[in-house]
Design a protein around this motif. Structure first.
Motif, PDB file in Angstrom:
ATOM      1  N   LYS A  41       1.148  -1.294   0.127  1.00 14.67           N
ATOM      2  CA  LYS A  41      -0.152   0.079   0.113  1.00 14.67           C
ATOM      3  C   LYS A  41       0.674   1.039   0.192  1.00 14.67           C
ATOM      4  CE  LYS A  41      -4.254  -1.574   2.024  1.00 14.67           C
ATOM      5  NZ  LYS A  41      -5.058  -1.772   3.598  1.00 14.67           N
ATOM      6  N   ILE A  59      -0.206   2.558   8.496  1.00 13.09           N
ATOM      7  CA  ILE A  59      -0.690   1.362   7.376  1.00 13.09           C
ATOM      8  C   ILE A  59      -0.473  -0.274   8.367  1.00 13.09           C
ATOM      9  CG2 ILE A  59      -0.696   0.780   5.221  1.00 13.09           C
ATOM     10  CD1 ILE A  59       0.943   3.588   4.304  1.00 13.09           C
ATOM     11  N   GLU A  63      -3.780  -3.077   8.974  1.00 16.34           N
ATOM     12  CA  GLU A  63      -3.855  -4.528   8.218  1.00 16.34           C
ATOM     13  C   GLU A  63      -4.155  -4.943   9.734  1.00 16.34           C
ATOM     14  OE1 GLU A  63      -2.912  -5.258   5.035  1.00 16.34           O
ATOM     15  OE2 GLU A  63      -3.268  -3.167   4.717  1.00 16.34           O
TER      16      GLU A  63
END
Length: 292
Positions: A41, A59, A63
């Motif tokens: 990503k 990020i 996840e």
């Protein structure tokens, strides 16, 4: 920032991200998946970021949150946990898990974290383990700092055991249970026999054993000999307080699979070993980290 700069910064911070993910997920494989997904990503994003390390952490945590929420929805066990506890010799611990545990990750804490909600787990790990301010934790969870602080506080209350009463008896029980787990891990028959009462009774929930294993075994010799069947399973064991008394939790990859409740007699010998694996019974147990 160029693609090469991002690659270098991600590589430099990868181990830290992996440790965060491991605390949140309890599995080296799952942690690696989360970190890899975060990298994909990040590398695909077309944006300028002032705080790159914080962005990569955000990020990665998202996840991990997705994985935790998916677990909660499915309420499933990992595929390699499907085999009966006493009927298989296969190991539940990967070399990667061993490496991280040897590096100082607290297995007892990881196991109790498995009982928390995803939000509680994230709030506690990020603040109490990695010292992230509640303002940042709140942003990651889309909560206010006050709400994030409350989540961490509730997690703390569920993780830590209150001071036992009487403390001396609890310490003695912990010592015996720790010795039992060490002997089971090493397949030390003589040590097990020293810990077990002659008339000890071992019971186990039927869902944890194959048809060839009886749900009840009596006598120290039989119980000690049987322990050789799950020497490698015992490698995933950790000593916790189970409803306030010392016990052993088998938790491959940080996921609770079975609990051994060990009853002691006045002589300090183990008189009962009750192996709990029925989901309803497991859900009723209170698991806490013993006081240090």
């Amino acid at each position: 920032m160029t693609g090469a700069d991002l690659t270098d910064r991600f590589a430099a911070g990868r181990e830290r991200l992996r440790r965060v993910a491991y605390h949140l997920l309890g599995s080296a494989d799952d942690a690696d998946d989360a970190v890899q997904a975060a990298w994909l990503k990040a590398s695909a994003a077309d944006t300028e970021v002032a705080n790159l390390d914080g962005w990569l952490t955000t990020i990665t945590v998202h996840e991990c949150l997705d994985q935790l929420r998916a677990r909660t929805r499915r309420a499933e066990l990992p595929l390699d946990d499907a085999a009966p506890v006493l009927a298989s010799r296969a190991s539940w611990v990967s070399p990667e898990d061993d490496a991280l545990l040897a590096d100082g990750v607290d297995r007892a804490l990881l196991v109790v974290l498995d009982r928390l909600s995803p939000a509680q787990r994230v709030a506690f790990v990020l603040h109490d383990v990695f010292a992230l301010p509640f303002e940042d934790v709140g942003r990651l969870l889309d909560r206010s700092p006050v709400a994030a602080k409350k989540l961490a506080s509730r997690a703390r209350d569920r993780i830590r055991a209150p001071r036992p009463d009487p403390p001396q008896r609890t310490r003695e029980h912990l010592r015996v249970v720790e010795a039992f787990l060490a002997a089971a891990r090493g397949g030390d028959l003589a040590a097990l026999l020293r810990l077990l009462a002659p008339d000890v009774v071992r019971t186990v929930d039927a869902n944890l054993v194959g048809r060839q294993v009886p749900t009840e075994v009596r006598g120290a010799d039989a119980v000690a000999e049987e322990s050789r069947l799950f020497t490698r399973r015992a490698a995933t064991g950790v000593v916790l307080l189970v409803d306030g008394a010392a016990g052993v939790v088998l938790a491959p990859h940080g996921r609770i699979r079975a609990v051994l409740r060990l009853g002691l007699g006045p002589d300090g010998l183990i008189r009962a070993v009750d192996i709990v694996g029925d989901p309803v019974r497991l859900a009723r147990l209170t698991l806490t980290v013993p006081p240090r």
